[in-house]
Scaffold this motif. Structure first.
Motif, short mmCIF file in Angstrom:
data_model
loop_
_atom_site.label_atom_id
_atom_site.label_comp_id
_atom_site.label_asym_id
_atom_site.label_seq_id
_atom_site.Cartn_x
_atom_site.Cartn_y
_atom_site.Cartn_z
N MET A 1 -3.46 -26.31 -57.91
CA MET A 1 -4.20 -26.74 -59.09
C MET A 1 -5.57 -26.07 -59.10
O MET A 1 -6.23 -25.97 -58.07
N TYR A 7 -11.51 -24.17 -65.12
CA TYR A 7 -11.14 -24.59 -66.47
C TYR A 7 -12.31 -24.37 -67.42
O TYR A 7 -12.16 -23.87 -68.52
N LEU A 52 -3.35 -26.29 -68.21
CA LEU A 52 -3.42 -27.71 -68.51
C LEU A 52 -2.02 -28.31 -68.57
O LEU A 52 -1.79 -29.43 -68.09
N ASP A 55 -0.99 -28.59 -64.85
CA ASP A 55 -1.80 -29.40 -63.93
C ASP A 55 -2.10 -30.82 -64.42
O ASP A 55 -2.57 -31.63 -63.63
N ASP A 56 -1.87 -31.11 -65.69
CA ASP A 56 -2.25 -32.41 -66.24
C ASP A 56 -1.09 -32.98 -67.05
O ASP A 56 -0.92 -32.64 -68.22
N SER A 58 -0.68 -35.69 -68.54
CA SER A 58 -1.07 -36.39 -69.76
C SER A 58 -1.31 -35.40 -70.91
O SER A 58 -1.19 -35.76 -72.08
N TYR A 59 -1.64 -34.16 -70.59
CA TYR A 59 -1.85 -33.14 -71.62
C TYR A 59 -0.56 -32.90 -72.40
O TYR A 59 -0.58 -32.67 -73.61
N GLU A 156 -9.72 -31.85 -76.58
CA GLU A 156 -9.18 -32.05 -75.23
C GLU A 156 -10.31 -32.24 -74.24
O GLU A 156 -10.23 -33.10 -73.37
N GLY A 161 -10.54 -38.21 -68.84
CA GLY A 161 -9.61 -37.72 -67.81
C GLY A 161 -9.23 -36.26 -67.97
O GLY A 161 -8.48 -35.72 -67.15
N SER A 162 -9.73 -35.60 -68.99
CA SER A 162 -9.41 -34.19 -69.19
C SER A 162 -9.93 -33.34 -68.04
O SER A 162 -11.02 -33.57 -67.53
N LEU A 163 -9.15 -32.34 -67.69
CA LEU A 163 -9.58 -31.42 -66.64
C LEU A 163 -10.68 -30.48 -67.11
O LEU A 163 -11.26 -29.74 -66.32
#
Length: 165
Positions: A1, A7, A52, A55-56, A58-59, A156, A161-163
């Protein structure tokens, strides 16, 4: 990650490429310079979207226009990266021969229609991406579409919680 600074670096690179595109379009409309800035912005936004997605989790659950917009961007970025990047064109202005009554449209840099895109490599066709491209990009002004991509990425970034935070 990836670490969060990477990012943010990708987001800043996208924003910088968009700013260069706007500068290129403000002075003299140069389709070549516009293409370079456009594809640079598309590269960074696509790379960020793919990371994203990976790695995420929720995205992947996000809704709205953003996922289709990013799919269209990935479609055109893939065509440009794997073929010749002839994905924008100059439209409007005076063209000869012209007929009367004449209407002079402003000169714009727009995304080409799908028939003008380089063909996909065999086995790498993307009908869903192409449909998203037709819906969100085809014939539209490049800077407007990239502003929409920027809005999606800003949304985003502001999501808890966004990266990208």
């Amino acid at each position: 990650m990836s670490t969060p600074p990477l990012y943010r670096l990708a987001l800043t690179a996208f924003q910088d490429a968009r700013a260069r595109l706007d500068e290129n379009l403000a002075d003299v409309l140069d389709p070549g310079k516009a293409l370079i800035s456009t594809m640079e912005a598309a590269y960074w936004a696509n790379a960020l979207d793919l990371r994203l997605r990976r790695d995420d989790p929720s995205y992947l659950q996000l809704t709205g226009d953003g996922p289709e917009l990013m799919r269209a961007l990935r479609f055109v970025r893939n065509r440009a990266a794997h073929q010749l990047p002839l994905v924008v064109e100059e439209t409007g202005g005076l063209r000869l021969p012209f007929t009367l009554p004449a209407t002079i449209l402003p000169v714009l840099i727009c995304w080409v229609d799908t028939e003008s895109l380089p063909p996909a490599d065999r086995g790498h066709e993307d009908p869903k991406g192409e449909a998203c491209y037709v819906k969100w990009f085809e014939g539209c002004e490049v800077s407007g579409v990239l502003k929409d991509v920027g809005r999606w990425l800003s949304t985003e970034q502001s999501r808890p919680g966004s990266l990208l935070n």
